[in-house]
Enzyme design. Structure first.
Site, short mmCIF file in Angstrom:
data_model
loop_
_atom_site.label_atom_id
_atom_site.label_comp_id
_atom_site.label_asym_id
_atom_site.label_seq_id
_atom_site.Cartn_x
_atom_site.Cartn_y
_atom_site.Cartn_z
N HIS A 52 0.91 -1.13 -0.10
CA HIS A 52 0.10 -0.01 -0.18
C HIS A 52 0.94 1.10 -0.14
O HIS A 52 1.14 1.96 0.97
CB HIS A 52 -0.93 0.12 1.31
N PHE A 53 1.30 1.81 -1.11
CA PHE A 53 1.55 1.00 -2.22
C PHE A 53 3.04 1.36 -2.45
O PHE A 53 3.58 2.20 -2.00
CB PHE A 53 0.90 2.04 -3.23
#
Length: 144
Positions: A52-53
């Site tokens: 993420h991410f």
């Protein structure tokens, strides 16, 4: 400092990688309401950043909300009448994310207890990076 990370582990059942409060700065009573201020130091080594991410690391908003709930749980469990109990996150209303939390940020968690009745409690919560409000919510919790 009121509690360091080792002392928080004596209060909360959470452990790595899900313990999201590093220290408690203060617990005070204002107008018959208890308020706690906690800190989460966000590191690029957090396991959630792997997904993420990877190319734009942002702390998931739901984990900011969980950090607020954990901070509120420390407040409740530091009260003598609830020592040794469990506090469960039971709900959130009026949740607003107002900014991103990224590696290197110091997340300040503030929770004010509104009421506890028959094992159900309510509080207001706000998370800040510096002076910027990044999340706010009304929290509900259950004590067991």
């Amino acid at each position: 400092m009121v509690y360091n990370s080792d002392q928080i582990k004596q209060i909360l059942p959470h452990r790595y990688p899900f313990l999201l409060v590093d220290r408690i700065e203060s617990i005070e009573e204002i107008d018959d309401k208890k308020k706690i201020v906690g800190i989460k130091c966000v590191s690029s080594n957090e396991p959630f950043f792997q997904g993420h991410f990877p190319s734009y690391q942002v702390m998931p908003g739901v984990l900011v909300l969980e950090a607020l709930a954990q901070c509120g749980a420390v407040l409740v469990l530091s009260m003598p009448e609830y020592k040794g109990k469990l506090v469960f996150f039971a709900g959130a209303k009026e949740v607003r994310w107002r900014g991103q939390v990224v590696p290197g940020d110091v997340l300040r968690l503030e929770v004010t207890q509104k009421a506890i009745r028959k094992g159900i409690g309510f509080g207001t919560a706000s998370a800040y990076v510096g002076d910027k409000l990044v999340c706010q919510a009304e929290l509900t919790f259950a004590i067991q």
